[in-house]
Design a protein around this motif. Structure first.
Motif, mmCIF file in Angstrom:
data_model
loop_
_atom_site.group_PDB
_atom_site.id
_atom_site.type_symbol
_atom_site.label_atom_id
_atom_site.label_comp_id
_atom_site.label_asym_id
_atom_site.label_seq_id
_atom_site.Cartn_x
_atom_site.Cartn_y
_atom_site.Cartn_z
ATOM 1 N N ALA A 12 13.475 9.371 -1.923
ATOM 2 C CA ALA A 12 13.966 8.828 -0.812
ATOM 3 C C ALA A 12 13.291 7.238 -0.376
ATOM 4 C CB ALA A 12 13.834 9.656 0.662
ATOM 5 N N TRP A 13 11.959 7.212 -0.878
ATOM 6 C CA TRP A 13 11.268 6.028 -0.641
ATOM 7 C C TRP A 13 11.757 5.056 -1.767
ATOM 8 C CZ3 TRP A 13 8.466 3.976 3.073
ATOM 9 C CH2 TRP A 13 7.454 2.812 2.568
ATOM 10 N N HIS A 14 11.854 5.438 -3.074
ATOM 11 C CA HIS A 14 12.083 4.514 -4.109
ATOM 12 C C HIS A 14 13.756 4.078 -3.897
ATOM 13 C CE1 HIS A 14 8.292 5.293 -5.985
ATOM 14 N NE2 HIS A 14 8.453 6.408 -6.082
ATOM 15 N N GLU A 15 14.640 4.880 -3.475
ATOM 16 C CA GLU A 15 15.962 4.588 -3.239
ATOM 17 C C GLU A 15 16.163 3.663 -2.057
ATOM 18 O OE1 GLU A 15 17.810 8.415 -3.320
ATOM 19 O OE2 GLU A 15 17.350 8.714 -5.419
ATOM 20 N N SER A 16 15.175 3.236 -1.290
ATOM 21 C CA SER A 16 15.484 2.394 0.139
ATOM 22 C C SER A 16 14.958 0.950 -0.181
ATOM 23 C CB SER A 16 14.610 3.064 1.006
ATOM 24 O OG SER A 16 14.965 4.109 1.529
ATOM 25 N N ASP A 17 15.722 0.192 0.291
ATOM 26 C CA ASP A 17 15.330 -1.461 0.119
ATOM 27 C C ASP A 17 14.036 -1.537 0.831
ATOM 28 O OD1 ASP A 17 16.216 -2.025 2.861
ATOM 29 O OD2 ASP A 17 18.135 -2.493 2.039
ATOM 30 N N ASP A 18 13.448 -2.678 0.757
ATOM 31 C CA ASP A 18 12.140 -3.098 1.513
ATOM 32 C C ASP A 18 12.455 -3.158 2.652
ATOM 33 O OD1 ASP A 18 10.824 -3.196 -0.969
ATOM 34 O OD2 ASP A 18 10.642 -5.249 -1.072
ATOM 35 N N SER A 19 13.727 -3.563 3.294
ATOM 36 C CA SER A 19 13.897 -3.716 4.938
ATOM 37 C C SER A 19 13.632 -2.266 5.487
ATOM 38 C CB SER A 19 15.187 -4.392 5.139
ATOM 39 O OG SER A 19 15.423 -4.309 6.378
ATOM 40 N N VAL A 20 14.354 -1.257 4.959
ATOM 41 C CA VAL A 20 14.416 -0.022 5.448
ATOM 42 C C VAL A 20 13.041 0.629 5.188
ATOM 43 C CG1 VAL A 20 15.211 2.200 4.931
ATOM 44 C CG2 VAL A 20 16.735 0.368 4.727
ATOM 45 N N LYS A 21 12.270 0.356 4.287
ATOM 46 C CA LYS A 21 10.867 0.935 4.118
ATOM 47 C C LYS A 21 9.924 0.467 5.322
ATOM 48 C CE LYS A 21 10.839 1.262 -1.138
ATOM 49 N NZ LYS A 21 10.471 0.723 -2.139
ATOM 50 N N ASN A 22 10.259 -0.896 5.490
ATOM 51 C CA ASN A 22 9.527 -1.469 6.667
ATOM 52 C C ASN A 22 9.761 -0.869 7.925
ATOM 53 O OD1 ASN A 22 7.383 -3.397 5.505
ATOM 54 N ND2 ASN A 22 9.198 -4.542 4.888
ATOM 55 N N GLN A 23 11.048 -0.552 8.020
ATOM 56 C CA GLN A 23 11.593 -0.005 9.319
ATOM 57 C C GLN A 23 10.749 1.439 9.500
ATOM 58 O OE1 GLN A 23 15.712 -0.356 9.038
ATOM 59 N NE2 GLN A 23 16.088 -2.186 10.248
ATOM 60 N N ASP B 189 0.879 -1.140 -0.021
ATOM 61 C CA ASP B 189 -0.069 -0.098 -0.201
ATOM 62 C C ASP B 189 0.824 1.208 0.031
ATOM 63 O OD1 ASP B 189 -2.469 -1.342 0.018
ATOM 64 O OD2 ASP B 189 -2.789 -1.165 2.107
ATOM 65 N N ALA B 190 1.967 1.410 0.706
ATOM 66 C CA ALA B 190 2.907 2.562 0.794
ATOM 67 C C ALA B 190 3.590 2.321 -0.548
ATOM 68 C CB ALA B 190 3.883 2.180 1.688
ATOM 69 N N ASP B 191 3.946 1.339 -1.156
ATOM 70 C CA ASP B 191 4.532 1.552 -2.276
ATOM 71 C C ASP B 191 3.549 2.100 -3.419
ATOM 72 O OD1 ASP B 191 7.004 0.600 -1.798
ATOM 73 O OD2 ASP B 191 6.792 -1.658 -2.377
ATOM 74 N N ASN B 192 2.542 1.763 -3.499
ATOM 75 C CA ASN B 192 1.231 2.511 -4.254
ATOM 76 C C ASN B 192 1.176 3.788 -4.037
ATOM 77 O OD1 ASN B 192 -0.706 2.056 -6.152
ATOM 78 N ND2 ASN B 192 -2.315 2.135 -4.475
ATOM 79 N N TYR B 193 1.156 4.091 -2.808
ATOM 80 C CA TYR B 193 0.830 5.537 -2.605
ATOM 81 C C TYR B 193 2.059 6.407 -3.044
ATOM 82 C CZ TYR B 193 0.871 9.846 0.481
ATOM 83 O OH TYR B 193 0.942 11.154 0.872
ATOM 84 N N PHE B 194 3.377 6.165 -2.928
ATOM 85 C CA PHE B 194 4.326 6.609 -3.630
ATOM 86 C C PHE B 194 4.544 6.863 -4.958
ATOM 87 C CE2 PHE B 194 5.687 6.166 1.163
ATOM 88 C CZ PHE B 194 5.994 7.538 1.445
ATOM 89 N N GLU B 195 3.930 5.783 -5.823
ATOM 90 C CA GLU B 195 3.944 5.811 -7.130
ATOM 91 C C GLU B 195 3.494 7.272 -7.626
ATOM 92 O OE1 GLU B 195 5.365 4.061 -9.376
ATOM 93 O OE2 GLU B 195 6.131 2.998 -7.665
ATOM 94 N N SER B 196 2.483 7.903 -6.780
ATOM 95 C CA SER B 196 1.710 8.888 -7.426
ATOM 96 C C SER B 196 2.077 10.012 -6.668
ATOM 97 C CB SER B 196 0.182 8.715 -7.191
ATOM 98 O OG SER B 196 -0.294 8.600 -5.910
ATOM 99 N N ARG B 197 2.989 10.214 -5.643
ATOM 100 C CA ARG B 197 3.405 11.147 -4.891
ATOM 101 C C ARG B 197 4.759 11.830 -5.620
ATOM 102 N NH1 ARG B 197 7.197 12.638 -1.193
ATOM 103 N NH2 ARG B 197 6.684 13.850 0.656
#
Length: 144
Positions: free
Chosen positions: A24-35, A11-19
């Motif tokens: 900073a979001w797209h350049e982070s790996d999934d582990s960092v995003k979850n943190q 859901d967060a990835d979907n949100y940031f696709e249109s933001r």
């Protein structure tokens, strides 16, 4: 009831696709995003008392309003762009002061307030009461 809003990585990835400006979001790996999402959820739940309109219960599960989900995302990207490790861990646990002789501790969540970005405050708006540095502040979002 102490409510802690959460959002899935998908859901967060979907949100940031249109933001805009989501590097900073797209350049982070999934582990960092979850943190970032987890810490965002913790911080937001620490400074807002959510109204009944912020969520609904469906099949024994809490379903958060889209604005609350967006607020968690905005806080997460804000954290990715700042360094929350500048705050001592004891403050994240709510301990603002402690004494050894006579064993005393003061618990306070107002230390979190500076770590809540403006976008998060605006998105939560009238869906919650912000617990500020001096008591609480009720924010009402005006329709345009």
């Amino acid at each position: 009831m102490n409510l802690r809003p959460s959002i899935t990585l998908a859901d967060a990835d979907n949100y940031f696709e249109s933001r805009l400006r989501s590097n900073a979001w797209h350049e982070s790996d999934d582990s960092v995003k979850n943190q970032a999402l987890s810490q965002s959820s913790f911080l937001v739940s620490g400074v807002f008392v959510f109204s009944d309109n912020a969520y609904e219960i469906q099949n024994d599960e809490i379903v958060w309003d889209e604005r609350i989900k967006a607020a968690i995302c905005e806080e997460a990207i804000w954290l990715l762009e700042h360094n929350p490790s500048d705050i001592p861990e004891s403050l994240f646990k709510g301990i603002s002061s402690a004494n050894v002789g006579g064993v005393s501790a003061t618990f306070d969540k107002s230390f979190i307030c500076p770590w809540i970005c403006n976008a998060t405050r605006m998105l939560v708006g009238d869906l919650g009461t912000f617990i500020g540095d001096e008591g609480s502040l009720q924010v009402t979002q005006l329709s345009l």
